[in-house]
Every structure is written in C-alpha cells, then in structure tokens.
Write an enzyme that holds these catalytic residues in place. Structure first.
Site, mmCIF file in Angstrom:
data_model
loop_
_atom_site.group_PDB
_atom_site.id
_atom_site.type_symbol
_atom_site.label_atom_id
_atom_site.label_comp_id
_atom_site.label_asym_id
_atom_site.label_seq_id
_atom_site.Cartn_x
_atom_site.Cartn_y
_atom_site.Cartn_z
ATOM 1 C CG ASP A 158 43.497 21.768 18.997
ATOM 2 O OD1 ASP A 158 43.522 20.656 18.300
ATOM 3 O OD2 ASP A 158 42.711 22.578 19.094
ATOM 4 C CG HIS A 197 42.747 12.718 20.175
ATOM 5 N ND1 HIS A 197 41.390 12.070 19.738
ATOM 6 C CD2 HIS A 197 42.315 13.747 20.837
ATOM 7 C CE1 HIS A 197 40.423 13.063 20.341
ATOM 8 N NE2 HIS A 197 41.072 14.102 20.865
ATOM 9 C CB SER A 242 49.881 20.003 31.084
ATOM 10 O OG SER A 242 51.130 19.367 31.452
#
Length: 259
Positions: free
Chosen positions: A86, A142, A226
């Site tokens: 995200d 992911h 980050s």
C-alpha cells in the site's frame, strides 16, 4: 533549514546508541501507549486490520499489523504486475542506459542501490517503479510477480528520511539507506524487490526465506514507513498508473510486454 543543518541533524541520528535506544523503545510494551494518539494523528483507518488497536503490545507490532483476509485481493490477470505494498507510486518508467532512474528530480544509481559488483548490468535499459509508504500505511511487502528466488542480500547501514524534504536537501536515500534486496526470476523475467529502510529504526524483517513466491505472497515487513523499489530486467513493462497515484497491495500496476 539549509542543507548543512539538515545533514547535521541526520548524522546525529546515526549515533549507534541513539538508534539502539529508539529500537528498544518502539519494541517495548510502554510504546503501545502511543498507538491511540498515532491512529488519531495520522487518521489510520483500522477497518481492514485483523486485530483491535488495544491488542498490539508495542508500536513496532502495530506498524507491522496484518490485514483481514480478502481485504487486499491480488490481480490474477495474465501478464500483470501487482503492487507489492500500500503506498504512493512515486515514480516509474524506464531505466537509462547507465542504469539510473529519477525520483522527484534526483538521479539514483541502480548500481549504488544494489551495491554488488555487476548486479545492475542486466537491468540497464530495464524498467523501474518506486512506492512510498507513509507511516499510516499497511507495512508488509509482497511479491509483485511470481518467481523463484535467485539471491538475497543487504546493503547500507543507516537511513535518512525518504520524504520530500530528503529529496530536496538530502542525498539519494533510495540508493544509500539500509536496504534488503530479493532477486527473482519467473514468467515476468528477472526482477529485484529492494526494500528500503526509513530513518532511525531500519527495521525490515523477512516473513519467509522460501525458495519461490507466487504473486501476492508476503515477503517481508517494515517496522516504520519507507519505500520499495522494483527493478525489472525487461524494458517492455508498461506501467498502468501515473506517478503520484495511491495504490493498494495486490492492485495491478503494470503489464508485461510481448517477448
């Protein structure tokens, strides 16, 4: 604030004792008292997350919170590349012939980012994307494409911020900060997921050391916000989102070209 003041402030945060104390605090039970204020300040929407805010035992645990099953569907359309996180798609496009890429007006070197002699050569003229995670986002990373793991390695030691101020006044944080790389090969060709540490804490924890990943499989978790950089060997990756767009993990962000 001029560049010298900014640099001095960053160097103070590189003090090993300061970093150790900060890591110890954010992992402590006492730090959990900050979670309600953090949720309110950053307006974190907790509806997609597995646990109640009061169940997290530390601020670090809260930052690496898990989502509810099914809340991040992964694109399974043929030849699509999924967002690994995200976050905001800060920049994307083609790497130049010298293996560099531009983020907010600052040139970053893939060779410096990867920090292994020869590692960047096959990615020259390839494709790249940069994703920025703000402190309030889902902090697990992911696989963007399915593939088998070729190698993993780390580089860097300390980190500076990866926000707008860093690009205006700092060095090249995406290529200099503490980072973990995973290089894989699959139907999308060879690609690297570079997980970039943030200021002070530098917490990047692998979720699995398995030898292969399907698209959407969890790879690692950040302790604090980050960035993630994707490098694809293929030059024909077509990015489907514009820079500055917020994307969710699993969402289609690119399509492979024709071999």
């Amino acid at each position: 604030m001029n560049k010298r003041v900014y640099t001095t402030m960053l160097e103070l945060t590189h003090n090993p004792l300061y970093a150790k104390l900060l890591r110890s605090f954010v992992s402590s039970r006492a730090s959990s008292l900050l979670i309600p204020g953090f949720i309110k300040t950053f307006q974190v929407d907790m509806t997609d997350y597995l646990e109640d805010p009061g169940s997290y035992r530390s601020l670090q645990q809260f930052f690496s919170r898990r989502t509810l099953e099914g809340s991040r569907p992964v694109t399974m359309l043929e030849k699509t590349i999924a967002s690994p996180v995200d976050g905001v798609l800060t920049a994307c496009g083609s790497l130049s012939g010298d293996g560099s890429f531009e983020v907010k007006g600052v040139r970053h070197s893939a060779a410096t980012l990867l920090a292994v002699t020869g590692a960047a050569e096959r990615y020259q003229n390839g494709s790249f994307a940069v994703f920025y995670l703000s402190p309030k986002e889902y902090h697990r990373i992911h696989a963007a494409s399915a593939g088998r793991v070729l190698r993993r390695w780390a580089a860097g030691e300390y980190s500076e911020p990866v926000n707008d101020m860093a690009f205006l006044l700092g060095r090249t944080p995406l290529a200099d900060n503490y980072r973990l790389m995973t290089e894989m090969e699959g139907e999308a060709g060879r690609y690297i997921t570079a997980k970039i540490g943030a200021l002070n804490v530098n917490s990047i924890t692998p979720s699995s050391l398995q030898e292969s990943f399907e698209k959407g499989d969890e790879m690692a978790a950040f302790g604090f916000g980050s960035s993630v950089v994707l490098l694809y060997e293929r030059p024909d990756v077509k990015w489907k989102k514009e820079a500055g767009t917020f994307v969710r993990q699993g969402e289609a962000v690119a399509v492979e070209g024709q071999r």
